[in-house]
Design a protein around this motif. Sequence first.
Motif, PDB file in Angstrom:
ATOM      1  N   GLY A 156      -4.232   4.178  -2.542  1.00  5.03           N
ATOM      2  CA  GLY A 156      -4.316   3.093  -3.524  1.00  5.03           C
ATOM      3  C   GLY A 156      -2.974   2.399  -3.715  1.00  5.03           C
ATOM      4  N   ILE A 157      -1.896   3.175  -3.778  1.00  2.00           N
ATOM      5  CA  ILE A 157      -0.571   2.596  -3.928  1.00  2.00           C
ATOM      6  C   ILE A 157      -0.209   1.787  -2.682  1.00  2.00           C
ATOM      7  CG2 ILE A 157       1.893   3.146  -4.071  1.00  2.00           C
ATOM      8  CD1 ILE A 157       1.100   5.538  -5.842  1.00  2.00           C
ATOM      9  N   ALA A 158      -0.473   2.351  -1.509  1.00  2.00           N
ATOM     10  CA  ALA A 158      -0.155   1.657  -0.265  1.00  2.00           C
ATOM     11  C   ALA A 158      -0.890   0.332  -0.175  1.00  2.00           C
ATOM     12  CB  ALA A 158      -0.530   2.546   0.924  1.00  2.00           C
ATOM     13  N   GLU A 159      -2.123   0.300  -0.589  1.00  2.00           N
ATOM     14  CA  GLU A 159      -2.910  -0.927  -0.484  1.00  2.00           C
ATOM     15  C   GLU A 159      -2.572  -1.955  -1.557  1.00  2.00           C
ATOM     16  OE1 GLU A 159      -6.968   0.426  -0.315  1.00  2.00           O
ATOM     17  OE2 GLU A 159      -6.871   0.683   1.869  1.00  2.00           O
ATOM     18  N   SER A 160      -1.664  -1.571  -2.484  1.00  5.94           N
ATOM     19  CA  SER A 160      -1.263  -2.516  -3.535  1.00  5.94           C
ATOM     20  C   SER A 160       0.072  -3.184  -3.240  1.00  5.94           C
ATOM     21  CB  SER A 160      -1.188  -1.793  -4.891  1.00  5.94           C
ATOM     22  OG  SER A 160      -0.037  -0.976  -4.995  1.00  5.94           O
ATOM     23  N   LEU A 161       0.613  -2.985  -2.021  1.00 10.84           N
ATOM     24  CA  LEU A 161       1.900  -3.618  -1.679  1.00 10.84           C
ATOM     25  C   LEU A 161       1.819  -5.129  -1.847  1.00 10.84           C
ATOM     26  CD1 LEU A 161       3.338  -1.944   1.557  1.00 10.84           C
ATOM     27  CD2 LEU A 161       4.263  -1.843  -0.756  1.00 10.84           C
ATOM     28  N   ASP A 162       2.757  -5.698  -2.584  1.00  5.88           N
ATOM     29  CA  ASP A 162       2.837  -7.146  -2.740  1.00  5.88           C
ATOM     30  C   ASP A 162       3.673  -7.751  -1.618  1.00  5.88           C
ATOM     31  OD1 ASP A 162       1.298  -7.243  -4.998  1.00  5.88           O
ATOM     32  OD2 ASP A 162       3.005  -7.100  -6.374  1.00  5.88           O
ATOM     33  N   THR A 180      -2.316  12.610  -4.877  1.00  5.07           N
ATOM     34  CA  THR A 180      -3.457  12.947  -4.047  1.00  5.07           C
ATOM     35  C   THR A 180      -3.543  11.933  -2.917  1.00  5.07           C
ATOM     36  OG1 THR A 180      -5.037  11.555  -5.237  1.00  5.07           O
ATOM     37  CG2 THR A 180      -4.682  13.800  -6.089  1.00  5.07           C
ATOM     38  N   ARG A 181      -4.354  12.236  -1.926  1.00  2.00           N
ATOM     39  CA  ARG A 181      -4.516  11.308  -0.813  1.00  2.00           C
ATOM     40  C   ARG A 181      -5.024   9.955  -1.298  1.00  2.00           C
ATOM     41  NH1 ARG A 181      -9.227  12.609   3.321  1.00  2.00           N
ATOM     42  NH2 ARG A 181     -10.358  11.982   1.445  1.00  2.00           N
ATOM     43  N   ASP A 182      -6.026   9.946  -2.174  1.00  2.00           N
ATOM     44  CA  ASP A 182      -6.594   8.687  -2.632  1.00  2.00           C
ATOM     45  C   ASP A 182      -5.607   7.896  -3.485  1.00  2.00           C
ATOM     46  OD1 ASP A 182      -8.899   9.268  -1.275  1.00  2.00           O
ATOM     47  OD2 ASP A 182     -10.011   9.943  -3.049  1.00  2.00           O
ATOM     48  N   GLU A 183      -4.810   8.595  -4.286  1.00  2.37           N
ATOM     49  CA  GLU A 183      -3.789   7.918  -5.085  1.00  2.37           C
ATOM     50  C   GLU A 183      -2.767   7.251  -4.169  1.00  2.37           C
ATOM     51  OE1 GLU A 183      -3.641  10.708  -9.135  1.00  2.37           O
ATOM     52  OE2 GLU A 183      -2.392  11.198  -7.393  1.00  2.37           O
ATOM     53  N   ALA A 184      -2.349   7.958  -3.137  1.00  5.36           N
ATOM     54  CA  ALA A 184      -1.348   7.405  -2.205  1.00  5.36           C
ATOM     55  C   ALA A 184      -1.896   6.180  -1.481  1.00  5.36           C
ATOM     56  CB  ALA A 184      -0.928   8.485  -1.212  1.00  5.36           C
ATOM     57  N   ARG A 210       8.804  -4.979  -0.033  1.00  2.00           N
ATOM     58  CA  ARG A 210       7.528  -5.175  -0.726  1.00  2.00           C
ATOM     59  C   ARG A 210       7.348  -4.054  -1.737  1.00  2.00           C
ATOM     60  NH1 ARG A 210       3.170  -5.663   3.818  1.00  2.00           N
ATOM     61  NH2 ARG A 210       1.837  -6.230   2.051  1.00  2.00           N
ATOM     62  N   VAL A 211       6.935  -4.418  -2.934  1.00  3.44           N
ATOM     63  CA  VAL A 211       6.814  -3.464  -4.043  1.00  3.44           C
ATOM     64  C   VAL A 211       5.331  -3.217  -4.329  1.00  3.44           C
ATOM     65  CG1 VAL A 211       7.280  -3.089  -6.489  1.00  3.44           C
ATOM     66  CG2 VAL A 211       9.002  -4.203  -5.043  1.00  3.44           C
ATOM     67  N   PRO A 212       4.903  -1.957  -4.425  1.00  2.00           N
ATOM     68  CA  PRO A 212       3.496  -1.684  -4.767  1.00  2.00           C
ATOM     69  C   PRO A 212       3.181  -2.144  -6.180  1.00  2.00           C
ATOM     70  CG  PRO A 212       4.577   0.262  -3.846  1.00  2.00           C
ATOM     71  CD  PRO A 212       5.655  -0.723  -4.166  1.00  2.00           C
ATOM     72  N   ALA A 213       2.147  -2.956  -6.330  1.00  2.00           N
ATOM     73  CA  ALA A 213       1.771  -3.440  -7.656  1.00  2.00           C
ATOM     74  C   ALA A 213       1.409  -2.287  -8.584  1.00  2.00           C
ATOM     75  CB  ALA A 213       0.603  -4.413  -7.536  1.00  2.00           C
ATOM     76  N   GLU A 214       0.869  -1.203  -8.039  1.00  2.00           N
ATOM     77  CA  GLU A 214       0.477  -0.069  -8.872  1.00  2.00           C
ATOM     78  C   GLU A 214       1.678   0.677  -9.448  1.00  2.00           C
ATOM     79  OE1 GLU A 214      -2.418   2.690  -7.697  1.00  2.00           O
ATOM     80  OE2 GLU A 214      -3.915   1.187  -7.130  1.00  2.00           O
ATOM     81  N   LEU A 215       2.847   0.488  -8.849  1.00  2.00           N
ATOM     82  CA  LEU A 215       4.050   1.167  -9.346  1.00  2.00           C
ATOM     83  C   LEU A 215       4.982   0.223 -10.091  1.00  2.00           C
ATOM     84  CD1 LEU A 215       4.931   3.426  -6.269  1.00  2.00           C
ATOM     85  CD2 LEU A 215       3.721   4.084  -8.362  1.00  2.00           C
ATOM     86  N   GLY A 216       4.957  -1.038  -9.755  1.00  2.27           N
ATOM     87  CA  GLY A 216       5.851  -1.988 -10.405  1.00  2.27           C
ATOM     88  C   GLY A 216       7.260  -1.923  -9.863  1.00  2.27           C
ATOM     89  N   ASP A 217       8.207  -2.495 -10.600  1.00  2.00           N
ATOM     90  CA  ASP A 217       9.598  -2.529 -10.145  1.00  2.00           C
ATOM     91  C   ASP A 217      10.168  -1.125 -10.045  1.00  2.00           C
ATOM     92  OD1 ASP A 217       9.528  -5.283 -10.083  1.00  2.00           O
ATOM     93  OD2 ASP A 217      10.342  -5.509 -12.115  1.00  2.00           O
TER      94      ASP A 217
END
Length: 239
Positions: A233-239, A227-231, A115-122
């Motif tokens: 956010g990325i985790a919650e964007s997993l596709d 930061t904690r909030d950035e991390a 699963r790829v985080p949408a906030e990071l992309g490929d």
Amino acid sequence: MDDLERELRALATWLDTPEVPDVTARVRSRLAAPAHRRRRWRYWLAAVLAALLVALLPPGRAAIADAVAGLLRFSGIVIDTTSAPMPPTGVPSPLPAQRPAAFHEAQRHLRFPIRVPAELGDPEQVLVADPDGTGAYRVVTLLYRGGALRLDAFDGHLEPVFQKQVSGPGVEWVQVHGDFAVWIGGPHELSYVDRTGTVRVATARLAAATLIWEDAGVSYRLEGDLTRDEAIGIAESLD
């Protein structure tokens, strides 16, 4: 009970609980949930129990327990706070049989979906590591920002896969999509634990801030200058 008391007190020091909400309904719903979700909920219940026991300990016994930190296993990762970490020396070795792979090739050799985080992309690069006798890999790593940001994924039902050595503040419970996760806010030593349970000292390296969580039976560790909030956010964007 002294050892248990010390371990529970160490766990309680990671909690920030200014208020104690009524969680009866949530506990009941978790007990009725699938097995992999019940397993995650046990960590939260242990944390609440730790906080309650610490509050009830007599001052003398509490003073003794204060002197010792402990161990926590969470989503296939052992977090060790028993002593100050020593920065690894030399050049760490890669994970066992680690190699780059194309995304679709890597997926064919894993027993769980990538699963790829949408906030990071490929990802810029995909690595696979530690195959079993059938050629199925144990760990997949997605690399970003020239390798400075990495997302490791592995089967959350496995025995410990990574061991972290940390000390002092910076380890805390957080939430990802309402489920409990662990945030390590600063650099810490990271080693790989092989299939026999042996810590691979040669793989030890100094890791950056890390978020650890589990979703659908797969464990994740996101590491990088975040930061904690950035991390989260990325985790919650997993596709």
